[in-house]
Scaffold this motif. Structure first.
Motif, short mmCIF file in Angstrom:
data_model
loop_
_atom_site.label_atom_id
_atom_site.label_comp_id
_atom_site.label_asym_id
_atom_site.label_seq_id
_atom_site.Cartn_x
_atom_site.Cartn_y
_atom_site.Cartn_z
N ILE A 1 -0.28 -7.07 -5.66
CA ILE A 1 -1.05 -6.35 -4.58
C ILE A 1 -2.45 -6.67 -4.40
CG2 ILE A 1 -2.11 -4.06 -3.87
CD1 ILE A 1 1.13 -3.95 -3.71
N ARG A 2 -3.21 -7.11 -5.58
CA ARG A 2 -4.53 -7.77 -5.31
C ARG A 2 -4.43 -8.79 -4.62
NH1 ARG A 2 -5.25 -8.03 -10.35
NH2 ARG A 2 -6.74 -6.13 -10.65
N THR A 3 -3.52 -9.86 -4.60
CA THR A 3 -3.30 -11.18 -4.09
C THR A 3 -3.26 -10.63 -2.56
OG1 THR A 3 -2.49 -12.04 -6.03
CG2 THR A 3 -2.08 -13.24 -3.97
N LEU A 4 -2.28 -9.83 -2.21
CA LEU A 4 -1.93 -9.47 -0.98
C LEU A 4 -3.32 -9.00 -0.20
CD1 LEU A 4 0.85 -7.26 0.52
CD2 LEU A 4 -1.25 -7.10 1.48
N TYR A 5 -3.92 -8.10 -0.85
CA TYR A 5 -5.49 -7.48 -0.26
C TYR A 5 -6.60 -8.88 -0.05
CZ TYR A 5 -3.87 -3.13 0.86
OH TYR A 5 -2.93 -1.98 1.50
N GLN A 6 -6.25 -9.56 -1.03
CA GLN A 6 -7.12 -10.95 -0.83
C GLN A 6 -7.24 -11.61 0.06
OE1 GLN A 6 -6.47 -12.87 -4.61
NE2 GLN A 6 -8.00 -11.90 -5.82
N ASN A 7 -5.82 -11.67 0.80
CA ASN A 7 -5.53 -12.31 2.11
C ASN A 7 -5.79 -11.62 3.17
OD1 ASN A 7 -4.38 -14.46 0.89
ND2 ASN A 7 -2.54 -13.74 0.83
N VAL A 8 -6.52 -10.09 3.11
CA VAL A 8 -6.58 -9.26 4.29
C VAL A 8 -7.72 -10.06 4.93
CG1 VAL A 8 -7.56 -7.11 5.16
CG2 VAL A 8 -5.44 -7.43 3.37
N THR B 1 -3.00 8.38 -8.24
CA THR B 1 -2.80 7.05 -9.15
C THR B 1 -3.29 5.95 -8.06
OG1 THR B 1 -0.60 8.30 -9.70
CG2 THR B 1 -0.98 5.94 -9.83
N HIS B 2 -3.25 6.27 -6.76
CA HIS B 2 -3.42 4.87 -6.01
C HIS B 2 -4.48 4.98 -5.29
CE1 HIS B 2 0.36 3.19 -7.29
NE2 HIS B 2 0.91 4.41 -7.10
N PHE B 3 -5.01 5.95 -4.59
CA PHE B 3 -6.22 6.26 -3.66
C PHE B 3 -7.34 6.95 -3.77
CE2 PHE B 3 -1.70 5.86 -1.34
CZ PHE B 3 -1.86 4.62 -1.23
N ALA B 4 -7.43 7.83 -4.94
CA ALA B 4 -8.59 8.34 -5.39
C ALA B 4 -9.87 7.49 -5.80
CB ALA B 4 -8.29 9.28 -6.35
N ASP B 5 -11.17 7.91 -5.65
CA ASP B 5 -11.97 7.07 -6.23
C ASP B 5 -11.73 6.58 -7.65
OD1 ASP B 5 -13.20 7.36 -3.78
OD2 ASP B 5 -14.78 8.97 -4.53
N GLY B 6 -11.92 5.30 -7.75
CA GLY B 6 -11.53 4.73 -9.08
C GLY B 6 -9.99 4.36 -9.41
N ALA B 7 -9.19 4.79 -8.34
CA ALA B 7 -7.98 4.49 -8.78
C ALA B 7 -7.39 3.10 -8.50
CB ALA B 7 -7.05 5.40 -8.02
N ASN B 8 -5.98 2.80 -8.31
CA ASN B 8 -5.68 1.63 -8.13
C ASN B 8 -6.29 0.86 -7.29
OD1 ASN B 8 -4.08 1.80 -10.69
ND2 ASN B 8 -2.14 2.40 -9.44
N PHE B 9 -6.34 1.34 -6.00
CA PHE B 9 -6.91 0.45 -4.85
C PHE B 9 -8.22 0.15 -5.12
CE2 PHE B 9 -8.86 -0.08 -0.64
CZ PHE B 9 -8.28 -0.91 -0.31
N ASP B 10 -8.96 0.94 -5.63
CA ASP B 10 -10.31 0.69 -5.87
C ASP B 10 -10.54 -0.44 -6.82
OD1 ASP B 10 -11.29 2.37 -3.90
OD2 ASP B 10 -12.05 3.77 -5.35
N GLN B 11 -9.57 -0.28 -7.75
CA GLN B 11 -9.54 -1.50 -8.83
C GLN B 11 -9.46 -2.86 -8.41
OE1 GLN B 11 -7.68 -0.20 -12.58
NE2 GLN B 11 -8.11 1.89 -12.29
N ILE B 12 -8.35 -3.05 -7.33
CA ILE B 12 -8.13 -4.37 -7.19
C ILE B 12 -8.87 -4.49 -5.77
CG2 ILE B 12 -5.49 -3.88 -7.77
CD1 ILE B 12 -5.01 -3.49 -4.65
N TYR B 13 -9.25 -3.88 -5.19
CA TYR B 13 -10.17 -4.16 -3.94
C TYR B 13 -11.59 -4.63 -4.37
CZ TYR B 13 -11.17 -4.99 1.13
OH TYR B 13 -11.39 -5.66 2.12
N GLU B 14 -12.30 -3.86 -5.40
CA GLU B 14 -13.56 -3.89 -5.68
C GLU B 14 -13.82 -5.15 -6.50
OE1 GLU B 14 -14.74 -0.35 -7.77
OE2 GLU B 14 -14.90 0.88 -5.94
N GLU B 15 -12.65 -5.55 -6.85
CA GLU B 15 -12.70 -6.91 -7.77
C GLU B 15 -12.66 -8.46 -6.94
OE1 GLU B 15 -9.54 -7.02 -10.48
OE2 GLU B 15 -10.08 -5.07 -11.56
N GLN B 16 -12.68 -8.11 -5.47
CA GLN B 16 -12.45 -9.41 -4.61
C GLN B 16 -14.06 -9.59 -4.30
OE1 GLN B 16 -9.98 -9.12 -1.23
NE2 GLN B 16 -8.78 -7.48 -2.25
#
Length: 365
Positions: A199-206, A350-365
């Motif tokens: 998922i992180r790789t996919l969003y790196q391509n956004v 799990t996925h969309f709250a502040d600090g959850a999975n999406f924030d973790q993968i997207y903030e690392e970009q």
């Protein structure tokens, strides 16, 4: 709390189209405090706060409902439409935008409004089918000829593919996109750690992370950005319809059943004296005439007999044009639903709250 039986028993009312957003849309009705019925001294006004891709759907539906209302009661109703990213729209209503009804992209966004006390508990039981009168799913829109040969979710992680998708923090459709991708990588046998990396790789391509689904479509279709749009099914078909020969739909091997949720904003409707009108406005979405309009706007109708009228047997996962017979639903893709993720409450945490999975993968970009 109002029950589903209360909703179904409401007085039949209808709607007419109004195109200007009114933040505090009032009504020309007065509520009867003893019976809850509405007595009218003029046209009734309702505000429907909805999400991005439903503009065309509700333009058509409101006209249908207006005719129905006029025939039954002899009265006029004006419906004001408001559209934007579903998550953003939910916050607007929670913060004071006076919607009589909300027709949002998912249950979790309606829950945001309920959490501030504007919608009674149990709203998913107040109308049939978890208060979801139509459904959709997630597909890919690519340019004619599919120059990057995009076939499935793993192709969106390739270095040469630019992806357009809205932001899960503001868009309900974007959350469905994310969960559909998650399900694909899970079905491929990846561990949770591997899924997060995919998922992180996919969003790196956004290329562009728009605030809403319609904005994402504009970025791809009108601005020419990216190689693939992760899209609501109806948005993809509208693009085929509006730009014949320029785009193709690719149906991935797995996706997710998207269940937009509708609800009366009880506190606002009671204040406006429009509770019965608002209730019937949502009830009528389940009528046969409304279900046909939903299908013609490329939403999947919930009435089985009407749904079956629009199913065709596709021999390819690529759709280059809308079939001449009007049948557009490919019914062979493997769909999961939100229950696979533990419902929206768990998925949000799990996925969309502040600090959850999406924030973790997207903030690392």
């Amino acid at each position: 709390m109002k029950t589903w039986k209360h909703r179904i028993a409401a007085v039949t009312l209808t709607a007419a189209l109004g195109l200007t957003l009114l933040a505090g849309c009032g009504s020309q009705t007065e509520g009867n405090t003893e019976t809850g019925a509405e007595t009218s001294s003029g046209p009734i006004e309702l505000t429907n706060v909805s999400y991005d891709p439903t503009r065309e759907l509700y333009t058509a539906y409101n006209e249908l409902f207006a005719e129905h209302y006029k025939e039954i009661t002899g009265q006029d109703i004006t419906i004001t439409q408001s559209h934007g990213g579903s998550g953003k729209q939910a916050l607007e209503v929670a913060n004071g935008l006076e919607a009589d009804v909300v027709t949002l992209a998912l249950e979790g966004d309606v829950q945001v409004v309920a959490d501030v006390g504007l919608i009674d508990e149990g709203f998913t039981s107040e109308f049939p089918l978890d208060s979801s009168p139509y459904t959709s799913t997630i597909v890919f829109l690519v340019r004619a000829g599919n120059p990057k040969n995009i076939q499935d979710w793993d192709d969106l992680t390739r270095d040469d593919v630019g992806v357009i998708t809205p932001n899960p923090k503001t868009s309900g459709g974007a959350r469905w996109n994310y969960l559909a991708a998650w399900y694909y990588f899970e079905q491929a046998g990846q561990s949770e750690e591997q899924i997060l990396e995919s998922i992180r790789t996919l969003y790196q391509n956004v290329v562009v992370l728009d605030s809403g689904a319609r904005g994402a479509t504009t970025s791809f279709v009108e601005n020419g950005q990216g190689d693939v749009l992760i899209a609501w099914e109806n948005e993809a078909f509208l693009s085929l319809e509006e730009y014949p020969g320029e785009y193709e739909i690719v149906v991935p091997s797995v996706s997710i059943l998207c269940q937009p949720t509708v609800a009366v904003v009880d506190e606002v409707a009671e204040k406006h004296g429009t509770l019965d009108a608002a209730t019937e406005y949502l009830n009528y979405l389940y009528s046969d005439d409304a279900q046909v309009i939903e299908a013609e706007n490329f939403y999947r109708p919930s009435t089985e007999s009407i749904y079956n009228q629009y199913v065709f047997s596709g021999d390819s996962n690529t759709i280059t044009e809308i079939p001449a017979d009007g049948k557009w639903i490919i019914d062979t893709v493997k769909l999961t639903d939100i229950n696979h993720f533990g419902g929206w409450s768990k998925a949000q945490v799990t996925h969309f709250a502040d600090g959850a999975n999406f924030d973790q993968i997207y903030e690392e970009q």
